[in-house]
Design an enzyme around this catalytic site. Structure first.
Site, PDB file in Angstrom:
ATOM      1  N   SER A 101      99.136  43.473 110.376  1.00 42.63           N
ATOM      2  CA  SER A 101      99.478  42.996 111.718  1.00 42.63           C
ATOM      3  C   SER A 101      98.889  43.988 112.704  1.00 42.63           C
ATOM      4  CB  SER A 101     100.995  42.975 111.881  1.00 42.63           C
ATOM      5  OG  SER A 101     101.372  42.850 113.232  1.00 42.63           O
ATOM      6  N   TYR A 114     109.810  46.237 111.219  1.00 44.23           N
ATOM      7  CA  TYR A 114     108.577  45.532 110.868  1.00 44.23           C
ATOM      8  C   TYR A 114     107.378  46.499 110.873  1.00 44.23           C
ATOM      9  CZ  TYR A 114     105.020  41.778 111.216  1.00 44.23           C
ATOM     10  OH  TYR A 114     103.951  40.930 111.001  1.00 44.23           O
TER      11      TYR A 114
END
Ligand SMILES: NC(=O)c1ccc[n+]([C@@H]2O[C@H](COP(=O)([O-])OP(=O)(O)OC[C@H]3O[C@@H](n4cnc5c(N)ncnc54)[C@H](OP(=O)(O)O)[C@@H]3O)[C@@H](O)[C@H]2O)c1
Length: 249
Positions: A101, A114
């Site tokens: 990401s 995350y």
């Protein structure tokens, strides 16, 4: 798996995961695959580690269980699955494509559960790329930007459910010091984030396709809009004091 990945009919994905669980290991896909291959097996060309979950919450609002839960899928899932398939991929001199990401390169407030997993995926991929180079296996990382609106990583309902659980389980000292108003403001901010981002995931699919099929795949792919791309360049290339001045508000 997933909207940013290759999807496939829901039934077959459920079947595949069920098969894995029947093997007594939710991530034991390698035995399932090898059972369907005729031996001697020539190997396997590509593995895309796409499965991921996400959550949000400032460090003081996030329980250790939450940190572990997200890491179990995003980080340990990637490591475990890669290790299971590596013998097959090595034989074929194939490819490993890890879906990280933009939050694997730069941190954001309220996203630590995350971010730490995606930073881990980046480090794991880099180590693997160095190790596999002489063996002919190519390792790429895809770092999508914001595609929240296109995927089911978050929904207003899931945010409300996470928020309720989080508030109910907060230690008394944290609840008292921050207060419900502050907490609710943060949740409202997260809700607006839900409908943000690009709805066209084709740049991600193109990146994965290139990583799997090009003669010389890139080390990193950045399917993201210009705002996030520039922010990532600033955060990863300029001294922290400068990027902090721009982005910490
Ligand atoms: N959406 C974004 O803006 C964005 C941005 C950057 C990176 N990413 C990354 O892109 C990847 C795909 O996410 P997405 O956005 O497409 O979200 P998504 O629509 O929620 O897809 C996530 C996928 O992961 C699978 N999965 C979750 N937990 C699993 C488990 N324990 N075992 C096996 N599979 C599991 C899900 O399978 P089921 O459907 O069977 O539950 C689903 O297919 C993730 O790694 C995510 O971190 C997303």
């Amino acid at each position: 798996h997933g909207r940013l990945g290759h999807g496939g009919p829901r039934e077959s994905r459920v079947e595949r995961r069920l098969a894995c669980r029947l093997m007594g290991n939710a991530w034991g896909q390698a035995p399932v695959v090898t059972a369907h291959l005729s031996l001697p097996c020539p190997g396997m060309w590509g593995l895309v580690n796409n499965a991921g979950i996400s959550t949000f919450g400032e460090v003081e609002f996030t329980s250790m269980e939450t940190y572990k839960e997200v890491a179990e899928v995003n980080l340990w899932g990637t490591v475990r699955t890669t290790k299971s398939f590596l013998p097959l991929i090595r034989r074929a001199k194939g490819r490993v494509v890890n879906i990280s990401s933009m939050l694997g390169r730069m941190a954001n407030p309220a996203r630590s559960p995350y971010c730490i997993t995606k930073f881990g995926v980046e480090a794991f991929s880099d180590c693997l790329r160095y190790e596999m180079h002489s063996l002919g296996v190519k390792v790429s990382v895809v770092e999508p930007g914001n595609f929240i609106a296109a995927t089911s990583l978050y929904s207003p309902e899931s945010i409300q459910a996470i928020a309720k659980k989080m508030w109910d389980e907060l230690p008394e000292v944290v609840r008292k010091d921050y207060g419900k108003k502050y907490f609710d403001e943060k949740i409202a901010k997260m809700e607006t984030y839900c409908s943000s981002g690009s709805t066209d995931t084709s740049p991600v699919i193109d990146a994965v396709t290139h990583a799997l099929t090009a003669t010389t795949p890139y080390t990193r792919y950045h399917p993201m809009d210009y705002y996030w791309w520039l922010r990532m360049q600033i955060i990863t290339h300029l001294p922290g004091a400068i990027s902090d001045m721009i982005y910490i508000r």
